[in-house]
Design a protein around this motif. Structure first.
Motif, PDB file in Angstrom:
ATOM      1  N   ASP A  20     -12.467 -32.970  -0.195  1.00 26.24           N
ATOM      2  CA  ASP A  20     -13.709 -33.351  -0.454  1.00 26.24           C
ATOM      3  C   ASP A  20     -14.772 -33.390   0.743  1.00 26.24           C
ATOM      4  OD1 ASP A  20     -12.846 -34.647  -2.893  1.00 26.24           O
ATOM      5  OD2 ASP A  20     -12.195 -36.790  -1.867  1.00 26.24           O
ATOM      6  N   LEU A  21     -14.212 -33.165   1.985  1.00 32.53           N
ATOM      7  CA  LEU A  21     -15.184 -32.747   3.020  1.00 32.53           C
ATOM      8  C   LEU A  21     -15.921 -31.347   2.790  1.00 32.53           C
ATOM      9  CD1 LEU A  21     -16.415 -32.922   5.633  1.00 32.53           C
ATOM     10  CD2 LEU A  21     -14.319 -32.419   6.697  1.00 32.53           C
ATOM     11  N   ALA A  23     -15.723 -29.429   0.094  1.00 35.03           N
ATOM     12  CA  ALA A  23     -16.609 -29.453  -1.092  1.00 35.03           C
ATOM     13  C   ALA A  23     -18.069 -29.978  -0.935  1.00 35.03           C
ATOM     14  CB  ALA A  23     -16.005 -30.254  -2.251  1.00 35.03           C
ATOM     15  N   THR A  24     -18.073 -30.982   0.009  1.00 37.94           N
ATOM     16  CA  THR A  24     -19.320 -31.504   0.452  1.00 37.94           C
ATOM     17  C   THR A  24     -20.175 -30.509   0.954  1.00 37.94           C
ATOM     18  OG1 THR A  24     -18.534 -33.826   0.352  1.00 37.94           O
ATOM     19  CG2 THR A  24     -20.609 -33.400   1.652  1.00 37.94           C
ATOM     20  N   VAL A  25     -19.499 -29.722   2.251  1.00 43.10           N
ATOM     21  CA  VAL A  25     -20.098 -28.752   3.173  1.00 43.10           C
ATOM     22  C   VAL A  25     -20.738 -27.614   2.037  1.00 43.10           C
ATOM     23  CG1 VAL A  25     -19.992 -27.214   4.792  1.00 43.10           C
ATOM     24  CG2 VAL A  25     -18.725 -29.302   4.962  1.00 43.10           C
ATOM     25  N   SER A  27     -21.308 -27.823  -1.195  1.00 42.35           N
ATOM     26  CA  SER A  27     -22.434 -28.330  -2.127  1.00 42.35           C
ATOM     27  C   SER A  27     -23.733 -28.205  -1.415  1.00 42.35           C
ATOM     28  CB  SER A  27     -22.189 -29.903  -2.605  1.00 42.35           C
ATOM     29  OG  SER A  27     -23.317 -30.386  -3.204  1.00 42.35           O
ATOM     30  N   ASN A  28     -23.644 -28.634  -0.036  1.00 41.46           N
ATOM     31  CA  ASN A  28     -24.654 -28.510   0.703  1.00 41.46           C
ATOM     32  C   ASN A  28     -25.379 -27.339   1.113  1.00 41.46           C
ATOM     33  OD1 ASN A  28     -26.603 -30.030   2.985  1.00 41.46           O
ATOM     34  ND2 ASN A  28     -25.806 -28.615   4.216  1.00 41.46           N
ATOM     35  N   GLN A  32     -20.635 -23.561  -5.302  1.00 43.08           N
ATOM     36  CA  GLN A  32     -19.760 -24.264  -6.261  1.00 43.08           C
ATOM     37  C   GLN A  32     -18.486 -23.721  -6.110  1.00 43.08           C
ATOM     38  OE1 GLN A  32     -21.653 -24.400  -9.874  1.00 43.08           O
ATOM     39  NE2 GLN A  32     -23.534 -25.469  -9.223  1.00 43.08           N
ATOM     40  N   LEU A  89     -24.121 -31.821   8.225  1.00 48.19           N
ATOM     41  CA  LEU A  89     -23.004 -31.562   7.473  1.00 48.19           C
ATOM     42  C   LEU A  89     -22.626 -30.207   8.072  1.00 48.19           C
ATOM     43  CD1 LEU A  89     -23.677 -32.542   3.734  1.00 48.19           C
ATOM     44  CD2 LEU A  89     -21.865 -33.342   5.279  1.00 48.19           C
ATOM     45  N   SER A  92     -19.831 -30.185  10.860  1.00 48.80           N
ATOM     46  CA  SER A  92     -18.546 -30.512  10.505  1.00 48.80           C
ATOM     47  C   SER A  92     -17.538 -29.624  11.136  1.00 48.80           C
ATOM     48  CB  SER A  92     -18.273 -30.647   8.806  1.00 48.80           C
ATOM     49  OG  SER A  92     -18.154 -29.402   8.309  1.00 48.80           O
TER      50      SER A  92
END
Length: 386
Positions: A20-21, A23-25, A27-28, A32, A89, A92
């Motif tokens: 999830d981490l 995937a968030t990076v 997405s930012n 995809q 982000l 990270s």
């Protein structure tokens, strides 16, 4: 203690959090997973994201080499990830994968270790580089200001260096890290100089001697620290990245010793925006062992008291275009090389060229040409050509 089922549940929970981490990076960065755009990641192995999170740069590169993921536009993917690094982000753990990481207590560029990069990289085979590079065999950033092709850009770079050095017939030129002899041949043939080149690569030395056999050029298989004599001009193109911060002072002192009092020196090098004590783990393992990128501060600090900085020129974005041209050549000629190199090498080399192209596009790395003189000897204004 946790029973086996509880341990498995904890492992799955941790893996999901890591996925999830990342995937968030992604997405930012507008990337995809299994998306339809050229820069989106196509995941083929369920442990890909966990491997990247655990091993960072090494995991990202090695998982690509192993075929765990693909991306049609690798350079765009890297560019987007690095461009997104300005917010929280981007700071990270995973974003650090594409930065220069790690620390070392050893002199990784000592004389004893200096030949390692030649054995692992430059001696891979002249056939590989002949098909990837242009006819000059210049393995450094081209100058695309007025160029439309790779060959034009490389010849423009060679001529730019010669003009910045104010070369004249009969001058002596030392090329530290001469590669396959592109600048040696160009300067001797077009500017009438007598030149000496040094390299730690036996393959490069053999090639350079052959191409310059009818010119007043000498090519030595030698570490720059062992060179003697004095020269009207000193140049180093694409070699300083292998010097290392522990040797910057030695490099500058050696160059000053080799340069005549009224001479000029040109340093052409990739550079980092910030001073760093580290290196990228994947690049260090597979491409350039023991390499380090200098910052402006690090170069200036060791040039201080030894040289006057006559000019500093940055054309870093030109390197992204150069790397893309190299990758296009590499892919176009792969059918001629595949008997010598396996599929994993193909993926490694393709990844290397696009990884670097992405960093230059994002302006995370730069390409500098410095022109130096000795203090007190050149009293007229230096006008650097562009």
């Amino acid at each position: 203690m946790l029973d086996s089922r509880s341990q498995e549940d904890a492992h799955r929970t941790g893996s999901r959090a890591i996925d999830d981490l990342i995937a968030t990076v992604l997405s930012n960065a507008d990337v995809q997973i299994n998306g339809r755009r050229p820069w989106d990641l196509q995941i083929h192995h369920p442990e890909t994201l966990s491997r990247i999170a655990a091993q960072r740069s090494l995991g990202l590169g090695e998982s690509y080499m192993d075929g765990w993921w693909d991306c049609q536009a690798l350079d765009e993917f890297i560019f987007r990830i690095l461009r997104a690094g300005g917010d929280d982000l981007g700071k990270s753990r995973w974003m650090l994968a594409l930065q220069l990481l790690g620390h070392t207590l050893r002199n990784r560029q000592s004389r004893r270790r200096a030949g390692q990069v030649a054995e692992q990289h430059y001696d891979l085979g002249n056939e590989l580089f002949a098909r990837m590079l242009d006819p000059t065999m210049a393995y450094s950033c081209g100058y695309w200001k007025d160029a439309e092709t790779l060959h034009q850009a490389q010849e423009a770079k060679l001529d730019l260096i010669c003009r910045k050095l104010e070369l004249e017939p009969g001058m002596t030129l030392l090329d530290i890290g001469c590669g396959w002899g592109s600048l040696l041949e160009f300067a001797a043939r077009h500017y009438g100089v007598r030149a000496q080149g040094v390299t730690v690569s036996s393959e490069q030395a053999r090639f350079a001697r052959q191409r310059c056999r009818d010119l007043p050029v000498e090519v030595l298989l030698k570490d720059y620290r062992a060179v003697s004599g004095q020269f009207d001009r000193v140049v180093s193109v694409g070699m300083f990245e292998h010097v290392g911060r522990r040797n910057y002072r030695t490099f500058m002192e050696t160059s000053r010793r080799l340069l005549k009092d009224r001479g000029l020196m040109l340093l052409h090098t990739i550079g980092n925006n910030e001073s760093s004590n580290g290196h990228d783990a994947w690049i260090n393992k597979y491409i350039f062992p023991n390499g380090e990128l200098p910052s402006i501060k690090q170069i200036a600090r060791h040039a201080e008291h030894r040289f006057v900085v006559e000019d500093l020129h940055n054309f870093g974005p030109d390197y992204a275009r150069t790397l893309q041209a190299w990758d296009a050549n590499f892919q176009a000629h792969w059918s001629e090389l595949r008997d010598q190199y396996d599929e994993r090498f193909y993926r490694m080399w393709h990844y290397y060229l696009n990884l670097c192209a992405g960093t230059f596009r994002a302006r995370s790395t730069q390409l500098w040409q410095w022109v130096f003189s000795k203090p007190g000897y050149r009293i007229h204004t230096y006008h650097a050509p562009r």
